[in-house]
Scaffold this motif. Structure first.
Motif, short mmCIF file in Angstrom:
data_model
loop_
_atom_site.label_atom_id
_atom_site.label_comp_id
_atom_site.label_asym_id
_atom_site.label_seq_id
_atom_site.Cartn_x
_atom_site.Cartn_y
_atom_site.Cartn_z
N PRO A 38 0.85 -1.20 0.00
CA PRO A 38 0.00 0.00 0.00
C PRO A 38 0.88 1.25 0.00
N THR A 39 0.42 2.29 -0.67
CA THR A 39 1.19 3.53 -0.74
C THR A 39 1.18 4.23 0.62
N GLU A 40 2.11 5.16 0.80
CA GLU A 40 2.16 5.94 2.03
C GLU A 40 0.85 6.71 2.24
N ALA A 41 0.29 7.25 1.14
CA ALA A 41 -0.96 8.01 1.25
C ALA A 41 -2.10 7.12 1.75
N VAL A 42 -2.15 5.88 1.25
CA VAL A 42 -3.19 4.94 1.68
C VAL A 42 -3.05 4.65 3.17
N LEU A 43 -1.81 4.38 3.60
CA LEU A 43 -1.58 4.05 5.01
C LEU A 43 -1.78 5.25 5.93
N GLU A 44 -1.45 6.46 5.45
CA GLU A 44 -1.68 7.66 6.26
C GLU A 44 -3.16 7.92 6.48
#
Length: 112
Positions: A38-44
């Motif tokens: 998962p991308t950083e944006a998704v996890l954030e």
């Protein structure tokens, strides 16, 4: 599990909501299968589960005698979880496949 009721707007809306949710899950599974995290944006944007551990949830399934299953011999069966059922028109859709509903177990009331 969603009971399919022809002409019922709530039944239709529930089916659409769940189908979109499953499509998102399938998309994410394909991304992960391709080796991507998962991308950083998704996890954030994701909520945190603190102090987590595994739990168990009860899922509704069908238990009975299967006849004509494409992979299993005729006999006792415990299906995957039931997602949609139409007991009046005698069919069910589990996670894996459609089933035609034969006679219910003696003593069970399926005409809700």
């Amino acid at each position: 599990m969603i009971e399919a009721l022809p002409g019922c707007d709530l039944s239709r809306l529930n089916l659409l909501f769940e189908s979109r949710r499953l499509e998102r899950l399938a998309r994410d599974m394909r991304i992960i299968a391709a080796g991507l995290a998962p991308t950083e944006a998704v996890l954030e944007a994701a909520p945190i589960v603190d102090g987590w551990q595994f739990g168990c949830r009860t899922l509704t399934s069908l238990v009975g005698t299967s006849i004509g299953h494409p992979r299993l011999p005729d006999g006792p069966v415990h299906t995957t979880d039931v997602w949609i059922i139409d007991s009046k028109r005698r069919w069910a859709r589990t996670l894996s496949r459609y089933y035609v509903l034969g006679a219910p177990h003696a003593g069970d009331d399926h005409d809700r």
